[in-house]
Scaffold this active site. Structure first.
Site, PDB file in Angstrom:
ATOM      1  N   ARG A 164     -15.036  30.576 -20.740  1.00 11.52           N
ATOM      2  CA  ARG A 164     -15.662  31.764 -21.338  1.00 11.52           C
ATOM      3  C   ARG A 164     -15.364  31.848 -22.832  1.00 11.52           C
ATOM      4  O   ARG A 164     -14.224  31.733 -23.240  1.00 11.52           O
ATOM      5  CB  ARG A 164     -15.158  33.036 -20.635  1.00 11.52           C
ATOM      6  CG  ARG A 164     -15.807  33.241 -19.281  1.00 11.52           C
ATOM      7  CD  ARG A 164     -15.229  34.448 -18.596  1.00 11.52           C
ATOM      8  NE  ARG A 164     -13.855  34.215 -18.178  1.00 11.52           N
ATOM      9  CZ  ARG A 164     -13.071  35.163 -17.658  1.00 11.52           C
ATOM     10  NH1 ARG A 164     -13.531  36.391 -17.503  1.00 11.52           N
ATOM     11  NH2 ARG A 164     -11.847  34.885 -17.287  1.00 11.52           N
ATOM     12  N   PHE A 193      -0.439  42.350 -20.586  1.00 13.15           N
ATOM     13  CA  PHE A 193      -0.331  41.429 -21.720  1.00 13.15           C
ATOM     14  C   PHE A 193      -0.144  40.014 -21.182  1.00 13.15           C
ATOM     15  O   PHE A 193       0.824  39.330 -21.507  1.00 13.15           O
ATOM     16  CB  PHE A 193       0.844  41.832 -22.622  1.00 13.15           C
ATOM     17  CG  PHE A 193       0.756  43.247 -23.117  1.00 13.15           C
ATOM     18  CD1 PHE A 193      -0.121  43.582 -24.140  1.00 13.15           C
ATOM     19  CD2 PHE A 193       1.526  44.247 -22.555  1.00 13.15           C
ATOM     20  CE1 PHE A 193      -0.224  44.900 -24.598  1.00 13.15           C
ATOM     21  CE2 PHE A 193       1.438  45.565 -23.003  1.00 13.15           C
ATOM     22  CZ  PHE A 193       0.560  45.888 -24.020  1.00 13.15           C
ATOM     23  N   LEU A 194      -1.058  39.608 -20.309  1.00  9.29           N
ATOM     24  CA  LEU A 194      -0.921  38.319 -19.626  1.00  9.29           C
ATOM     25  C   LEU A 194      -1.798  37.268 -20.284  1.00  9.29           C
ATOM     26  O   LEU A 194      -3.005  37.473 -20.420  1.00  9.29           O
ATOM     27  CB  LEU A 194      -1.320  38.459 -18.158  1.00  9.29           C
ATOM     28  CG  LEU A 194      -0.713  39.641 -17.395  1.00  9.29           C
ATOM     29  CD1 LEU A 194      -1.310  39.730 -15.999  1.00  9.29           C
ATOM     30  CD2 LEU A 194       0.801  39.493 -17.332  1.00  9.29           C
ATOM     31  N   ARG A 195      -1.176  36.158 -20.683  1.00  9.57           N
ATOM     32  CA  ARG A 195      -1.993  35.056 -21.201  1.00  9.57           C
ATOM     33  C   ARG A 195      -2.455  34.195 -20.043  1.00  9.57           C
ATOM     34  O   ARG A 195      -1.670  33.912 -19.121  1.00  9.57           O
ATOM     35  CB  ARG A 195      -1.163  34.177 -22.146  1.00  9.57           C
ATOM     36  CG  ARG A 195      -0.873  34.789 -23.478  1.00  9.57           C
ATOM     37  CD  ARG A 195       0.214  34.012 -24.154  1.00  9.57           C
ATOM     38  NE  ARG A 195       1.427  33.989 -23.318  1.00  9.57           N
ATOM     39  CZ  ARG A 195       2.497  33.225 -23.555  1.00  9.57           C
ATOM     40  NH1 ARG A 195       2.510  32.404 -24.571  1.00  9.57           N
ATOM     41  NH2 ARG A 195       3.553  33.271 -22.757  1.00  9.57           N
ATOM     42  N   ASN A 223      -4.130  42.635 -29.298  1.00 10.45           N
ATOM     43  CA  ASN A 223      -5.058  41.494 -29.269  1.00 10.45           C
ATOM     44  C   ASN A 223      -5.757  41.306 -30.624  1.00 10.45           C
ATOM     45  O   ASN A 223      -5.982  40.176 -31.063  1.00 10.45           O
ATOM     46  CB  ASN A 223      -6.090  41.664 -28.154  1.00 10.45           C
ATOM     47  CG  ASN A 223      -5.588  41.070 -26.841  1.00 10.45           C
ATOM     48  OD1 ASN A 223      -4.468  40.566 -26.774  1.00 10.45           O
ATOM     49  ND2 ASN A 223      -6.405  41.126 -25.806  1.00 10.45           N
ATOM     50  N   GLN A 245      -0.980  28.391 -34.980  1.00 10.40           N
ATOM     51  CA  GLN A 245      -1.568  27.051 -34.890  1.00 10.40           C
ATOM     52  C   GLN A 245      -3.060  27.125 -35.253  1.00 10.40           C
ATOM     53  O   GLN A 245      -3.821  27.803 -34.571  1.00 10.40           O
ATOM     54  CB  GLN A 245      -1.388  26.565 -33.441  1.00 10.40           C
ATOM     55  CG  GLN A 245      -1.740  25.135 -33.190  1.00 10.40           C
ATOM     56  CD  GLN A 245      -0.834  24.152 -33.932  1.00 10.40           C
ATOM     57  OE1 GLN A 245       0.343  24.420 -34.148  1.00 10.40           O
ATOM     58  NE2 GLN A 245      -1.402  23.036 -34.346  1.00 10.40           N
ATOM     59  N   CYS A 277     -10.741  37.395 -23.728  1.00  7.86           N
ATOM     60  CA  CYS A 277     -10.080  38.627 -24.190  1.00  7.86           C
ATOM     61  C   CYS A 277     -10.245  38.894 -25.683  1.00  7.86           C
ATOM     62  O   CYS A 277     -10.765  39.939 -26.075  1.00  7.86           O
ATOM     63  CB  CYS A 277      -8.596  38.571 -23.842  1.00  7.86           C
ATOM     64  SG  CYS A 277      -8.315  38.316 -22.094  1.00  7.86           S
ATOM     65  N   VAL A 289      -6.368  39.308 -13.321  1.00  2.05           N
ATOM     66  CA  VAL A 289      -5.357  40.340 -13.611  1.00  2.05           C
ATOM     67  C   VAL A 289      -4.847  40.977 -12.318  1.00  2.05           C
ATOM     68  O   VAL A 289      -3.638  41.124 -12.100  1.00  2.05           O
ATOM     69  CB  VAL A 289      -5.924  41.433 -14.561  1.00  2.05           C
ATOM     70  CG1 VAL A 289      -4.949  42.600 -14.696  1.00  2.05           C
ATOM     71  CG2 VAL A 289      -6.235  40.844 -15.921  1.00  2.05           C
ATOM     72  N   GLY A 293      -7.004  26.018 -35.546  1.00  2.00           N
ATOM     73  CA  GLY A 293      -7.837  25.403 -34.517  1.00  2.00           C
ATOM     74  C   GLY A 293      -9.304  25.579 -34.822  1.00  2.00           C
ATOM     75  O   GLY A 293      -9.680  25.937 -35.947  1.00  2.00           O
TER      76      GLY A 293
HETATM   77  C1  UGA Z   1      -4.761  36.915 -24.828  1.00  2.00           C
HETATM   78  C2  UGA Z   1      -3.423  37.488 -25.318  1.00  2.00           C
HETATM   79  O1  UGA Z   1      -2.621  36.429 -25.886  1.00  2.00           O
HETATM   80  C3  UGA Z   1      -2.642  38.111 -24.157  1.00  2.00           C
HETATM   81  O2  UGA Z   1      -1.450  38.713 -24.639  1.00  2.00           O
HETATM   82  C4  UGA Z   1      -3.533  39.194 -23.516  1.00  2.00           C
HETATM   83  O3  UGA Z   1      -2.895  39.843 -22.443  1.00  2.00           O
HETATM   84  C5  UGA Z   1      -4.817  38.536 -23.019  1.00  2.00           C
HETATM   85  O4  UGA Z   1      -5.490  37.946 -24.146  1.00  2.00           O
HETATM   86  C6  UGA Z   1      -5.675  39.614 -22.398  1.00  2.00           C
HETATM   87  O5  UGA Z   1      -6.124  40.504 -23.120  1.00  2.00           O
HETATM   88  O6  UGA Z   1      -5.791  39.657 -21.167  1.00  2.00           O
HETATM   89  P1  UGA Z   1      -5.547  34.645 -23.620  1.00  2.00           P
HETATM   90  O7  UGA Z   1      -6.946  35.142 -23.781  1.00  2.00           O
HETATM   91  O8  UGA Z   1      -5.119  34.088 -22.310  1.00  2.00           O
HETATM   92  O9  UGA Z   1      -4.477  35.837 -23.931  1.00  2.00           O
HETATM   93  O10 UGA Z   1      -5.371  33.520 -24.697  1.00  2.00           O
HETATM   94  P2  UGA Z   1      -4.382  33.216 -25.920  1.00  2.00           P
HETATM   95  O11 UGA Z   1      -3.284  32.347 -25.470  1.00  2.00           O
HETATM   96  O12 UGA Z   1      -4.039  34.451 -26.632  1.00  2.00           O
HETATM   97  O13 UGA Z   1      -5.368  32.344 -26.832  1.00  2.00           O
HETATM   98  C7  UGA Z   1      -6.543  32.931 -27.403  1.00  2.00           C
HETATM   99  C8  UGA Z   1      -7.252  31.951 -28.288  1.00  2.00           C
HETATM  100  O14 UGA Z   1      -6.484  31.699 -29.472  1.00  2.00           O
HETATM  101  C9  UGA Z   1      -7.495  30.583 -27.653  1.00  2.00           C
HETATM  102  O15 UGA Z   1      -8.781  30.133 -27.996  1.00  2.00           O
HETATM  103  C10 UGA Z   1      -6.404  29.714 -28.264  1.00  2.00           C
HETATM  104  O16 UGA Z   1      -6.721  28.353 -28.305  1.00  2.00           O
HETATM  105  C11 UGA Z   1      -6.324  30.307 -29.658  1.00  2.00           C
HETATM  106  N1  UGA Z   1      -5.018  30.058 -30.327  1.00  2.00           N
HETATM  107  C12 UGA Z   1      -3.869  30.598 -29.842  1.00  2.00           C
HETATM  108  C13 UGA Z   1      -5.000  29.297 -31.484  1.00  2.00           C
HETATM  109  O17 UGA Z   1      -6.043  28.795 -31.961  1.00  2.00           O
HETATM  110  N2  UGA Z   1      -3.795  29.095 -32.115  1.00  2.00           N
HETATM  111  C14 UGA Z   1      -2.635  29.624 -31.650  1.00  2.00           C
HETATM  112  O18 UGA Z   1      -1.571  29.414 -32.291  1.00  2.00           O
HETATM  113  C15 UGA Z   1      -2.667  30.392 -30.483  1.00  2.00           C
END
Ligand code: UGA
Length: 449
Positions: free
Chosen positions: A343, A167-169, A223, A266, A275, A31, A268
């Site tokens: 993680r 709000f960073l992915r 989140n 999606q 996060c 971050v 999964g």
């Molecule tokens: C998440 C949030 O999306 C960000 O907005 C936030 O800023 C971040 O946490 C944080 O708090 O710092 P991130 O942890 O990088 O981001 O991951 P995501 O892209 O949100 O995915 C989270 C989980 O959901 C993963 O395991 C992913 O595979 C799963 N996922 C996501 C699905 O199973 N289906 C989807 O359609 C989307």
């Protein structure tokens, strides 16, 4: 009485004039580094601090070890322009700062609450060094009430504390920073909040200016909502299987409703990462502390735990009812594609459960080189997908890396001993697999043989 103002665009703040500010970023992890490098790219003068001397040395030489598209380039650019600098220790970074961003880790502590040890230790280190009138910004995800707590700890009436959640992915952090859906800034000091909001003026994003507790809660509420959406989708996927429906069409059908949206639908193996699991537990804990039984969120977490077990059941059934001594190949180990982060990875959780049932596991992940610490007894990591397939009774896709779609599936079929591929992300083209002589098992989808 908290003040509240929602402006449609940051250009409204300060009339769109962007002042370059002197900024300190404390913590140069994922971050902090993204924040520092992006703020420097917006024209600010940024000093990033970290406690790890090797990391500071590497970053000062432009070496970025985090897998994040565009980050190395921004760091190099900032260093070359003299707008970005890395120093050892917070005290060196803050001496001349107008704004200090706190970007230190807030891991899950005892009972699920966020552990604020790192935040507190930085505050006690810099308390007497902060320039008069500077603003301290909490960027890390911190419990509601932390801005007030930091203000008390600082014991400096001249310094305002502001909450400005990120709000960073992972995997698109730079893109998300520079193209935000919104900027959220909260404080009891309106002028300080506006100063922080103005840092982002060039991005022209909708801005929510509010009090600190509301800004802090926005982060958790977002989140947890995303986690809830995913648990809901995974439950609908299970129902689709049982009712003879096809979840891809169901989610497409609901996603066109603008109130729902196509994103984050999606199914999964469950949601994971650093996060969503941490923040859902933290909000349950925060709700418990004020005697609010957050049933919806507890069900969201329970559904996620069960999803991993459901995936294992699906794999067991595909393998004829028992996994004892069955050789399985795993495609993907990271918590999502495009990152090397393991993680709280659902893939590792599924691997653990498969191992408990006696399966012998080989895995390949494009983001993981070599053995995964702590899992050497669970899974043998190899260097490519074909090696994973060699002699396996079946394949299980756990992470949606794009390259898995374009494998030579005829070659995979010739290396496999069995013929079933369990695709826990509905990522592969079932027709391609069928033509290669393989059977496909998706999530929420009818089997293809
Ligand atoms: C998440 C949030 O999306 C960000 O907005 C936030 O800023 C971040 O946490 C944080 O708090 O710092 P991130 O942890 O990088 O981001 O991951 P995501 O892209 O949100 O995915 C989270 C989980 O959901 C993963 O395991 C992913 O595979 C799963 N996922 C996501 C699905 O199973 N289906 C989807 O359609 C989307």
């Amino acid at each position: 009485m908290p003040w509240l103002k929602v402006s449609s665009s940051l250009a409204a703040i300060g009339g769109g004039v962007v002042f370059a500010r002197r900024i300190a970023v404390v913590g140069s992890g994922y971050v902090g580094l993204t924040t520092g490098a992006c703020l420097a790219s917006l024209g600010h003068r940024v000093i990033c601090a970290d406690v790890d001397p090797e990391k500071v040395e590497r970053l000062s030489a432009g070496q970025v070890s985090i897998l994040e598209p565009g980050l190395s380039e921004l760091v190099a650019e900032g260093l070359a322009a003299g707008r970005l600098e890395f120093v050892l220790g917070a005290s060196k970074a803050v001496l001349d700062a107008e704004v200090v961003f706190m970007c230190v880790p807030t891991p899950m502590g005892v009972g699920g609450a966020a552990d604020l040890m790192a935040v507190e230790s930085v505050i006690s280190e810099v308390r007497d060094l902060l320039p008069v009138g500077c603003v301290v910004v909490n960027k890390s995800t911190v419990p509601v009430g932390t801005a007030e707590r930091v203000h008390k700890l600082l014991n400096r009436p001249d310094i305002a504390v502001v909450s400005n959640p990120e709000f960073l992915r992972e995997g698109s952090a730079v893109h998300d920073f520079l193209n935000p859906d919104r900027i959220v800034v909260g404080s009891s000091a309106q002028d300080a909040a506006e100063r922080v909001a103005a840092l982002y003026a060039r991005l022209g994003a909708p801005t929510v200016l509010t009090d600190a507790p509301s800004a802090e809660l926005v982060k958790y509420a977002a989140n947890c909502f995303l986690a809830m959406k995913l648990s809901y989708v995974n439950a609908i996927a299970e129902l689709s299987e049982r009712l003879g429906a096809n979840v891809a069409d169901v989610t497409e059908g609901i996603g066109y409703d603008r109130r729902i949206g196509q994103a984050f639908l999606q199914p999964g193996p469950g949601w994971g990462g650093s996060c969503l699991p941490k923040d859902t537990h933290a909000l349950i804990q925060a709700a418990d502390a004020v005697e609010f039984d957050f049933m919806l969120l507890r069900a969201t977490i329970d559904t996620n735990t069960r999803q991993r077990q459901r995936i294992v059941t699906k794999i067991r059934e595909a393998c004829g009812g028992s996994l004892a001594g069955v050789r399985l190949g795993l495609l993907g180990l990271t918590f999502k594609a495009g990152t090397d982060d393991l993680r709280d990875s659902p893939a590792l959780a599924v691997a653990e459960l498969l191992r408990e049932e006696g399966a012998e596991l080989t895995a390949y992940d494009p983001g993981v080189a070599g053995a995964v610490p702590g899992t050497t007894d669970t899974v043998r990591v190899v260097g490519d997908a074909y090696e994973v397939a060699r002699g396996a009774a079946g394949l299980v896709l756990l992470t949606e890396w794009p390259e898995f779609r374009t494998l030579d599936w005829a070659r995979v079929a010739s290396l496999l001993e069995g013929r079933i591929v369990v695709d826990t992300r509905n990522h592969l083209d079932p027709d391609v697999l069928r033509r290669a002589g393989l059977g496909w098992r998706g999530v929420g989808m009818q089997p293809v043989d």
